[in-house]
Enzyme design. Structure first.
Site, PDB file in Angstrom:
ATOM      1  N   ARG A  45       0.905  -1.091  -0.145  1.00 11.01           N
ATOM      2  CA  ARG A  45       0.090  -0.061  -0.070  1.00 11.01           C
ATOM      3  C   ARG A  45       0.985   1.399  -0.068  1.00 11.01           C
ATOM      4  NH1 ARG A  45       2.746   1.784   3.630  1.00 11.01           N
ATOM      5  NH2 ARG A  45       0.953   3.334   3.708  1.00 11.01           N
ATOM      6  N   ASP A 234      -1.997  11.323  -1.535  1.00 12.84           N
ATOM      7  CA  ASP A 234      -2.708  10.069  -2.456  1.00 12.84           C
ATOM      8  C   ASP A 234      -2.793  10.804  -3.852  1.00 12.84           C
ATOM      9  OD1 ASP A 234      -2.746   8.580   0.366  1.00 12.84           O
ATOM     10  OD2 ASP A 234      -2.911   7.159  -1.317  1.00 12.84           O
TER      11      ASP A 234
HETATM   12  O1  MRU Z   1      -4.402   3.298   2.435  1.00 10.41           O
HETATM   13  P1  MRU Z   1      -2.724   3.264   2.319  1.00 10.41           P
HETATM   14  O2  MRU Z   1      -1.999   2.558   3.271  1.00 10.41           O
HETATM   15  O3  MRU Z   1      -2.370   2.920   0.620  1.00 10.41           O
HETATM   16  O4  MRU Z   1      -2.628   4.873   2.396  1.00 10.41           O
HETATM   17  C1  MRU Z   1      -1.520   5.306   2.524  1.00 10.41           C
HETATM   18  C2  MRU Z   1      -1.317   6.928   2.419  1.00 10.41           C
HETATM   19  O5  MRU Z   1      -2.319   7.502   2.877  1.00 10.41           O
HETATM   20  C3  MRU Z   1       0.035   7.584   2.481  1.00 10.41           C
HETATM   21  O6  MRU Z   1       0.008   8.582   3.255  1.00 10.41           O
HETATM   22  C4  MRU Z   1       0.059   8.070   1.047  1.00 10.41           C
HETATM   23  O7  MRU Z   1      -0.160   6.978   0.049  1.00 10.41           O
HETATM   24  C5  MRU Z   1       1.413   8.529   0.676  1.00 10.41           C
HETATM   25  S1  MRU Z   1       2.629   7.283   0.599  1.00 10.41           S
HETATM   26  C6  MRU Z   1       4.167   7.842   0.479  1.00 10.41           C
END
Ligand code: MRU
Length: 348
Positions: A45, A234
């Site tokens: 993730r 994201d």
């Molecule tokens: O649901 P996830 O664990 O994929 O969410 C990840 C995040 O929100 C991170 O802060 C984002 O992807 C940036 S990672 C460099």
């Protein structure tokens, strides 16, 4: 080697993040379906990591299915499957668009040439991500005062990228420069990326880390125990509105109320130039049981209605700066984003 994933002997091996910090188990992807499942289940993730892994997933899918379909049809099916895994992270679509461009440029070549060219592109996306994060770290560290206590949310580190990390890359770099910093990680309910992943990562790096539950952040800020907040992203809209892990918006509001800088660290591949504001960012809604349980343990009645949006949107007006590989962007973000191809916005 960075820990999240590795392309090895024609296979993609992922560190299964669902088991951290207690067990280091690995998940093998043999084709694009395994890769898509790994992304959906959050074996891997973090926006940049999802993008790179999906690019390798395209290669795995083509290797396995090319014999059974017309090649261009297999490519479309594979891309469609991978693009339906998680809707919010811009990097997923950005990486798949790069793979499509390469495919289009070599589609008349033989299958082996096409696969080799796509594999080279996936490797390139991976290498660029590490270099990009180091650059983000270099710029961002200028914003970190010596002896700062930094609050971060979720995990935007080596586990969420091809290596080094974005928000944690800034922290890593400040630490490498000899700054005596301390990090406070919010646990990040419901998936606990802060408690499980950021704590694991920073402990490995030897950076002092303290864990809090998400609802403690405001109190610590009010008592003067946090000097700045830094998170990843994201998807960032053209105006600077930023989608990140659920709870990020609350931290930005608290930071503003307590006059603490709130920084976002992200590569340009997270910026979606096609959308004007955060209103257009699709927010993933995940299964309710992630909220009804912590790990395998039920914390409420199994049929209690819940909500589980995985991300929220922090308005640009609450973001003090966006740290990118091209420099530090300050408001108004639409102008800074559009002009940053030519000039860097250095620390004033
Ligand atoms: O649901 P996830 O664990 O994929 O969410 C990840 C995040 O929100 C991170 O802060 C984002 O992807 C940036 S990672 C460099």
């Amino acid at each position: 080697m960075w820990p999240a994933f590795e392309w090895q002997d024609e296979r993609l091996i992922l560190l299964d993040q669902r088991y951290l910090p207690f067990e280091e188990k690995y998940f093998n992807c043999e084709d694009h379906e395994d890769t898509a499942k790994a992304i959906e289940l959050m074996v891997v993730r973090g926006a940049p990591a999802i993008g790179v892994v999906a690019a390798y997933g395209v290669v795995l899918g083509l290797k396995k299915y090319a014999r059974f379909e017309p090649f261009y049809l297999a490519f479309d099916i594979i891309l469609d499957r991978l693009s339906k895994t998680r809707p919010t992270a811009r990097n997923l679509f950005w990486a798949l668009e790069r793979m499509r461009k390469i495919f289009e440029s070599v589609r008349n070549e033989d299958n082996e040439t096409i696969i080799n060219r796509l594999l080279a592109e996936a490797r390139q996306i991976e290498a660029e991500d590490v270099a990009t994060n180091k650059k983000i770290g270099e710029y961002g560290a200028r914003l970190i005062p010596d002896n700062a206590t930094i609050l971060t949310h979720c995990n935007a580190g080596e586990l969420a990228t091809a290596g080094y990390g974005t928000a944690l890359g800034v922290i890593r770099r400040a630490w490498e420069e000899g700054k005596k910093i301390k990090v406070v990680a919010g646990e990040t309910r419901p998936f606990l990326q802060g408690a499980r992943l950021t704590c694991w990562e920073l402990r490995r790096a030897g950076i002092p880390i303290t864990l809090i539950t998400d609802n403690m952040a405001g109190w610590l800020m009010q008592k003067g125990e946090i000097n700045l907040v830094i998170t990843g992203a994201d998807r960032i809209a053209r105006n600077g509105d930023t989608a990140n892990k659920i709870g990020t918006y609350s931290l930005a509001v608290l930071a503003r109320e307590n006059k603490i800088p709130f920084y976002v660290a992200a590569p340009f591949s997270t910026i979606d130039l096609k959308i004007e504001s955060g209103l257009e960012i699709p927010i993933e809604e995940r299964k309710g049981d992630e909220v009804r349980k912590i790990g395998d343990c039920w914390i409420t009645l199994p049929d209690i209605p819940v909500k589980n949006p995985a991300f929220d949107v922090t308005p640009a007006s609450l973001i003090s700066a966006i740290i990118t590989e091209k420099g530090i962007l300050y408001p108004p973000y639409d102008q800074a984003i559009m002009s940053s191809d030519n000039e860097f916005n250095e620390v004033p």
